[in-house]
Write an enzyme that holds these catalytic residues in place. Sequence first.
Site, PDB file in Angstrom:
ATOM      1  N   GLU A  42      55.164  53.427  27.941  1.00 38.28           N
ATOM      2  CA  GLU A  42      55.532  53.143  26.556  1.00 38.28           C
ATOM      3  C   GLU A  42      54.401  52.453  25.793  1.00 38.28           C
ATOM      4  O   GLU A  42      54.163  52.751  24.623  1.00 38.28           O
ATOM      5  CB  GLU A  42      56.804  52.295  26.496  1.00 38.28           C
ATOM      6  CG  GLU A  42      58.059  53.041  26.922  1.00 38.28           C
ATOM      7  CD  GLU A  42      58.353  54.265  26.067  1.00 38.28           C
ATOM      8  OE1 GLU A  42      57.812  54.351  24.953  1.00 38.28           O
ATOM      9  OE2 GLU A  42      59.115  55.127  26.515  1.00 38.28           O
ATOM     10  N   TYR A 125      60.303  48.637  19.032  1.00 36.18           N
ATOM     11  CA  TYR A 125      60.437  49.964  19.620  1.00 36.18           C
ATOM     12  C   TYR A 125      60.336  49.908  21.146  1.00 36.18           C
ATOM     13  O   TYR A 125      61.190  50.434  21.862  1.00 36.18           O
ATOM     14  CB  TYR A 125      59.371  50.955  19.088  1.00 36.18           C
ATOM     15  CG  TYR A 125      59.250  52.126  20.019  1.00 36.18           C
ATOM     16  CD1 TYR A 125      60.211  53.129  20.015  1.00 36.18           C
ATOM     17  CD2 TYR A 125      58.259  52.168  20.998  1.00 36.18           C
ATOM     18  CE1 TYR A 125      60.179  54.163  20.942  1.00 36.18           C
ATOM     19  CE2 TYR A 125      58.219  53.190  21.930  1.00 36.18           C
ATOM     20  CZ  TYR A 125      59.182  54.178  21.890  1.00 36.18           C
ATOM     21  OH  TYR A 125      59.156  55.186  22.822  1.00 36.18           O
ATOM     22  N   ASP A 143      61.570  55.414  16.823  1.00 42.24           N
ATOM     23  CA  ASP A 143      60.123  55.593  16.727  1.00 42.24           C
ATOM     24  C   ASP A 143      59.830  56.558  15.579  1.00 42.24           C
ATOM     25  O   ASP A 143      60.735  56.972  14.868  1.00 42.24           O
ATOM     26  CB  ASP A 143      59.555  56.120  18.051  1.00 42.24           C
ATOM     27  CG  ASP A 143      59.825  57.607  18.199  1.00 42.24           C
ATOM     28  OD1 ASP A 143      60.883  58.055  17.718  1.00 42.24           O
ATOM     29  OD2 ASP A 143      58.993  58.316  18.771  1.00 42.24           O
TER      30      ASP A 143
END
Length: 297
Positions: A42, A125, A143
Site C-alpha cells: 500500500e 487511505y 482512493d
Amino acid sequence: MSDDHGAPGDLHEPILGWYADHARDLPWRHDDCSAWGVLVSEVMLQQTPVARVLPVWLEWMERWPTPRDLALAPAGDAVRAWGRLGYPRRALRLHQSAVAIVEQHGSEVPATEAELLTLPGVGTYTAAAVACFAHGERTVVVDTNVRRVEARAVTGAALPAAALTRAETALAATLVPADPAVARVWNVAVMELGALVCTARSPRCPDCPVAHLCAWRLAGSPAYDGPPRKGQAWEGTDRQVRGAMLAVLRAADGPVGLAGLAAACPDDEVRRMRCLDGLVTDGLVEPLGRGRFTLPR
DNA sequence: TATTCGTGGCC
DNA sequence: TGGCCAAGAAT
C-alpha cells in the site's frame, strides 16, 4: 426486478461479478500474504503504478519478510532498495513504521485504522486499506480510483473534485456493503475497476459492468467542466534536483563528496545546497562532515 | 486548504 | 511531442 434504476445498490452485483472475472493476480492480494506485505504494498502504491511496484515489492518481501527484519536494517538500505519508485521519503517512513511496529505493537501490524494512522507514512487511505485488506475490517477505502468511479457512476461527473470532499466520503460509505467479507471485496473491486476500465483519460466504457446505469454516460459523457487542474510542476523544481542527488547516493558504494553531488545541479549552487539541506533535514541523507554525505545508517 | 514531494509511461 | 496521471501523506 427493482424499478428504482440507478440506485447505488445496483452497483454491487455487476462490479463484484466483474471483479471475480477480471481481477489481476497480484501477490499482495493472495490469502497467504502477510499484513506486513499488504502494508508495504500500500505504501509503495501511493502515487506509483502497479507495474513499477511489483518487482520492488517482491524484492522487499524476500529481503525483509517481517517488520522486524526491516527494523533491524539501516534506514539507508530501505532507501537504496526503494530504487526509482519515487517519493523516497516513503521508504524512510516504512522503515520508521517497522521500528514502531516492533517497539509499540508487539511486532504485529496493527489491525485498527486508529492504530495504523499513528504509523509514519500511513494516512486515511492506507489505514483503511490495510485494516480492510490485511485484517478484514469493514472500512471505507477511498482512493483516486474509487473517487473517479463513484463520481462518474453515481454523481455523473467526468472527474472528481481536486480534493476529497465530505460528500465523497459519505457516498463511498453508503456504498460499502454491510458484511465485512463482502466489503473487503467491494473495496478492492471498485479500485480495480477504476484502474483497469474507468480510467482517467480514456475510459473503456464498452467493458464496464455498470455502463448501463452510469450517471455520467446517461448524461452523454460530458467533458470535464470544473476548475482547471494544475499539473505537477517538474522542470526546474527542487524535486528534480533532490531526485538526481539521491540517485547519485544510491548508485555509490560509500560516501559521496560535494563534487559528486554537484552533478545533480551543476549550474545553481544556491539551489543545490538548499536541496541537500532539505534531504538532510528529511533524514534521507546523512552528513559525515568534511563535505561528505551518505544514505542514512 | 494549498503545496510539496519522484519517476516514468502513455495517448 | 508533452501534458497528464499513478492504490497519498505531511505540513
